[in-house]
Design an enzyme around this catalytic site. Sequence first.
Site, PDB file in Angstrom:
ATOM      1  N   VAL A 139      12.651 -24.328  -8.613  1.00  0.00           N
ATOM      2  CA  VAL A 139      12.096 -25.273  -7.642  1.00  0.00           C
ATOM      3  C   VAL A 139      10.611 -25.497  -7.896  1.00  0.00           C
ATOM      4  O   VAL A 139      10.128 -26.636  -7.917  1.00  0.00           O
ATOM      5  CB  VAL A 139      12.334 -24.780  -6.203  1.00  0.00           C
ATOM      6  CG1 VAL A 139      11.607 -25.671  -5.191  1.00  0.00           C
ATOM      7  CG2 VAL A 139      13.821 -24.746  -5.896  1.00  0.00           C
ATOM      8  N   LEU A 154      17.507 -30.554  -4.767  1.00  0.00           N
ATOM      9  CA  LEU A 154      17.613 -30.840  -6.194  1.00  0.00           C
ATOM     10  C   LEU A 154      18.913 -30.288  -6.766  1.00  0.00           C
ATOM     11  O   LEU A 154      19.278 -29.142  -6.512  1.00  0.00           O
ATOM     12  CB  LEU A 154      16.432 -30.219  -6.953  1.00  0.00           C
ATOM     13  CG  LEU A 154      15.033 -30.582  -6.464  1.00  0.00           C
ATOM     14  CD1 LEU A 154      13.984 -29.861  -7.297  1.00  0.00           C
ATOM     15  CD2 LEU A 154      14.810 -32.085  -6.503  1.00  0.00           C
ATOM     16  N   ARG A 155      19.580 -31.105  -7.565  1.00  0.00           N
ATOM     17  CA  ARG A 155      20.766 -30.640  -8.285  1.00  0.00           C
ATOM     18  C   ARG A 155      20.343 -30.181  -9.668  1.00  0.00           C
ATOM     19  O   ARG A 155      19.670 -30.915 -10.398  1.00  0.00           O
ATOM     20  CB  ARG A 155      21.785 -31.760  -8.430  1.00  0.00           C
ATOM     21  CG  ARG A 155      22.379 -32.290  -7.137  1.00  0.00           C
ATOM     22  CD  ARG A 155      23.160 -33.566  -7.417  1.00  0.00           C
ATOM     23  NE  ARG A 155      22.285 -34.617  -7.934  1.00  0.00           N
ATOM     24  CZ  ARG A 155      22.711 -35.696  -8.583  1.00  0.00           C
ATOM     25  NH1 ARG A 155      24.001 -35.849  -8.823  1.00  0.00           N
ATOM     26  NH2 ARG A 155      21.850 -36.623  -8.998  1.00  0.00           N
ATOM     27  N   LYS A 192      18.448 -28.007   5.631  1.00  0.00           N
ATOM     28  CA  LYS A 192      18.731 -27.551   4.273  1.00  0.00           C
ATOM     29  C   LYS A 192      19.988 -26.686   4.240  1.00  0.00           C
ATOM     30  O   LYS A 192      20.892 -26.898   3.415  1.00  0.00           O
ATOM     31  CB  LYS A 192      17.532 -26.775   3.738  1.00  0.00           C
ATOM     32  CG  LYS A 192      17.786 -26.039   2.429  1.00  0.00           C
ATOM     33  CD  LYS A 192      18.103 -26.975   1.281  1.00  0.00           C
ATOM     34  CE  LYS A 192      18.229 -26.185  -0.019  1.00  0.00           C
ATOM     35  NZ  LYS A 192      18.539 -27.044  -1.158  1.00  0.00           N
ATOM     36  N   PHE A 208      31.674 -34.186  -4.497  1.00  0.00           N
ATOM     37  CA  PHE A 208      32.035 -32.805  -4.171  1.00  0.00           C
ATOM     38  C   PHE A 208      33.506 -32.674  -3.767  1.00  0.00           C
ATOM     39  O   PHE A 208      33.864 -31.780  -3.005  1.00  0.00           O
ATOM     40  CB  PHE A 208      31.117 -32.235  -3.078  1.00  0.00           C
ATOM     41  CG  PHE A 208      29.718 -31.987  -3.574  1.00  0.00           C
ATOM     42  CD1 PHE A 208      29.341 -30.752  -4.052  1.00  0.00           C
ATOM     43  CD2 PHE A 208      28.787 -33.015  -3.597  1.00  0.00           C
ATOM     44  CE1 PHE A 208      28.068 -30.525  -4.544  1.00  0.00           C
ATOM     45  CE2 PHE A 208      27.505 -32.812  -4.087  1.00  0.00           C
ATOM     46  CZ  PHE A 208      27.152 -31.554  -4.561  1.00  0.00           C
ATOM     47  N   LEU A 209      34.337 -33.552  -4.302  1.00  0.00           N
ATOM     48  CA  LEU A 209      35.772 -33.451  -4.085  1.00  0.00           C
ATOM     49  C   LEU A 209      36.482 -33.265  -5.421  1.00  0.00           C
ATOM     50  O   LEU A 209      37.517 -33.871  -5.689  1.00  0.00           O
ATOM     51  CB  LEU A 209      36.306 -34.701  -3.365  1.00  0.00           C
ATOM     52  CG  LEU A 209      35.954 -34.845  -1.893  1.00  0.00           C
ATOM     53  CD1 LEU A 209      36.507 -36.145  -1.335  1.00  0.00           C
ATOM     54  CD2 LEU A 209      36.480 -33.658  -1.069  1.00  0.00           C
ATOM     55  N   HIS A 210      35.920 -32.418  -6.278  1.00  0.00           N
ATOM     56  CA  HIS A 210      36.521 -32.137  -7.573  1.00  0.00           C
ATOM     57  C   HIS A 210      37.057 -30.709  -7.562  1.00  0.00           C
ATOM     58  O   HIS A 210      36.295 -29.744  -7.478  1.00  0.00           O
ATOM     59  CB  HIS A 210      35.492 -32.315  -8.692  1.00  0.00           C
ATOM     60  CG  HIS A 210      34.913 -33.705  -8.746  1.00  0.00           C
ATOM     61  ND1 HIS A 210      35.640 -34.784  -9.195  1.00  0.00           N
ATOM     62  CD2 HIS A 210      33.707 -34.190  -8.375  1.00  0.00           C
ATOM     63  CE1 HIS A 210      34.904 -35.877  -9.121  1.00  0.00           C
ATOM     64  NE2 HIS A 210      33.721 -35.545  -8.615  1.00  0.00           N
ATOM     65  N   CYS A 244      22.334 -21.686  -5.152  1.00  0.00           N
ATOM     66  CA  CYS A 244      22.151 -22.148  -3.768  1.00  0.00           C
ATOM     67  C   CYS A 244      23.349 -21.896  -2.868  1.00  0.00           C
ATOM     68  O   CYS A 244      23.233 -21.167  -1.883  1.00  0.00           O
ATOM     69  CB  CYS A 244      21.822 -23.647  -3.760  1.00  0.00           C
ATOM     70  SG  CYS A 244      20.253 -24.063  -4.546  1.00  0.00           S
ATOM     71  N   LYS A 270      24.438 -18.046  -1.813  1.00  0.00           N
ATOM     72  CA  LYS A 270      23.456 -17.307  -1.013  1.00  0.00           C
ATOM     73  C   LYS A 270      23.117 -18.032   0.285  1.00  0.00           C
ATOM     74  O   LYS A 270      22.905 -17.394   1.322  1.00  0.00           O
ATOM     75  CB  LYS A 270      22.191 -17.024  -1.824  1.00  0.00           C
ATOM     76  CG  LYS A 270      21.225 -18.169  -1.994  1.00  0.00           C
ATOM     77  CD  LYS A 270      19.956 -17.728  -2.703  1.00  0.00           C
ATOM     78  CE  LYS A 270      18.977 -18.893  -2.857  1.00  0.00           C
ATOM     79  NZ  LYS A 270      18.443 -19.352  -1.562  1.00  0.00           N
TER      80      LYS A 270
END
Length: 436
Positions: free
Chosen positions: A11, A153-154, A207, A252-254, A263, A266
């Site tokens: 980051v 961030l990805r 977040k 995010f549907l894979h 991330c 945790k």
Amino acid sequence: MRIAMIGTGYVGLVSGACFADFGHNVICVDKDSGKIDALLRGEIPIFEPGLDALVASNVKSGRLGFSLDLSEAVKTADAVFIAVGTPSRRGDGHADLSYVHAAAREIAANLRDFTVVITKSTVPVGTGDDVERIIKEANPAADVAVASNPEFLREGAAIRDFKHPDRIVVGTDDERARTVISEIYRPLYLNQAPIMYTGRRTAELIKYAANAFLATKITFINEIADLAERTGADVQDVARGIGLDNRIGAKFLHAGPGFGGSCFPKDTRALVKTGQDYDAPLRIVEAVLTVNDNRKRAMARKVSAALGGNLRGKTVGVLGLTFKPNTDDMREAPSIPLITALQDLGATVQAYDPVGMEQARHELPDITYCDDAYACATGADALVIVTEWEQFRALDLAQVKQKMKQPVIVDLRNIYRPEEMEKAGFTYESVGRGKA
């Protein structure tokens, strides 16, 4: 603006380089002398597409520097970002805030004129209050405002995400802090990036809530994939069918082997602990964690089943070790519990990853590392695709088959078509694509 970035991890380094590219003067500070020395030599400690060139150009321009000396960086800064690690605390899953608190104490001792201290690290609700209290106790005369500015961030797309964000969340009620932060992000106004101002605690919770929701989407489609396999449905068509509903969305549907990375694991654990602390249990997030943890090792049973239920004396090739493509990050990667489970079942494992093998050696020291995908296939009874690197999407299937002991591929990312693999002569297993 003059910015001090405390922490040169993922980051801190990405944010510092991007702020410098906006035209600000940035000093990135770290206590790790080896890391700072490497950065001063132009060596980037993480793999992130485009970051090496971005750092180099801004160092050359004089806008970006690296230092072990926090005091000088803070004394001259208009804004100080805390971007240190917040790993899961050993034993209870809470976020370990020791690095954040230590940074706050050191910052306090070096504040001079009005300064905005901004938490960039992912932290539980109320951490900004702790940072403010620590600074005031250590330096009662400090003219300071403490704000929250979480990152979204990805890994693998961090520079684009920073420069073309969906939103910028700023948690502060201090008008002077808002003025400083608005100036820092002013270059993004041209992109019409929305800046959302909230209370500090709200920003901190945004977040965690975002990451928990995305983790939930992944886990949901993974459970649907299990049902699809047993009923003869195709989870990819299911995902597309529900993702076209704009209330749901396709991202995010894979279906796959479960989420990992620095991330989601945790942060979901920390959010569950926060809920428990405030007597507001988050049962859905608790279930997400349980399902995800179980899924990673369950993938080894999928490999075993493809080889007749017995892995004793078998060699398994693993393609992809990092938790996702375009990063060398091995934190909580699904490959780790998968490979451990394969070994527990008696298999010998050989693996290849385009950039992650140096990091993987620390986590998986007792496997064989190969030079490329074809070497990984050589002599293997089964080949398992764990990370969907571009390099694995167009393999020479005839060459792969010729090198393998048995033509068995277990595709945990669904990057190939079943009919294509059948035509190529493979026994092929994927995720959530059952046979009617």
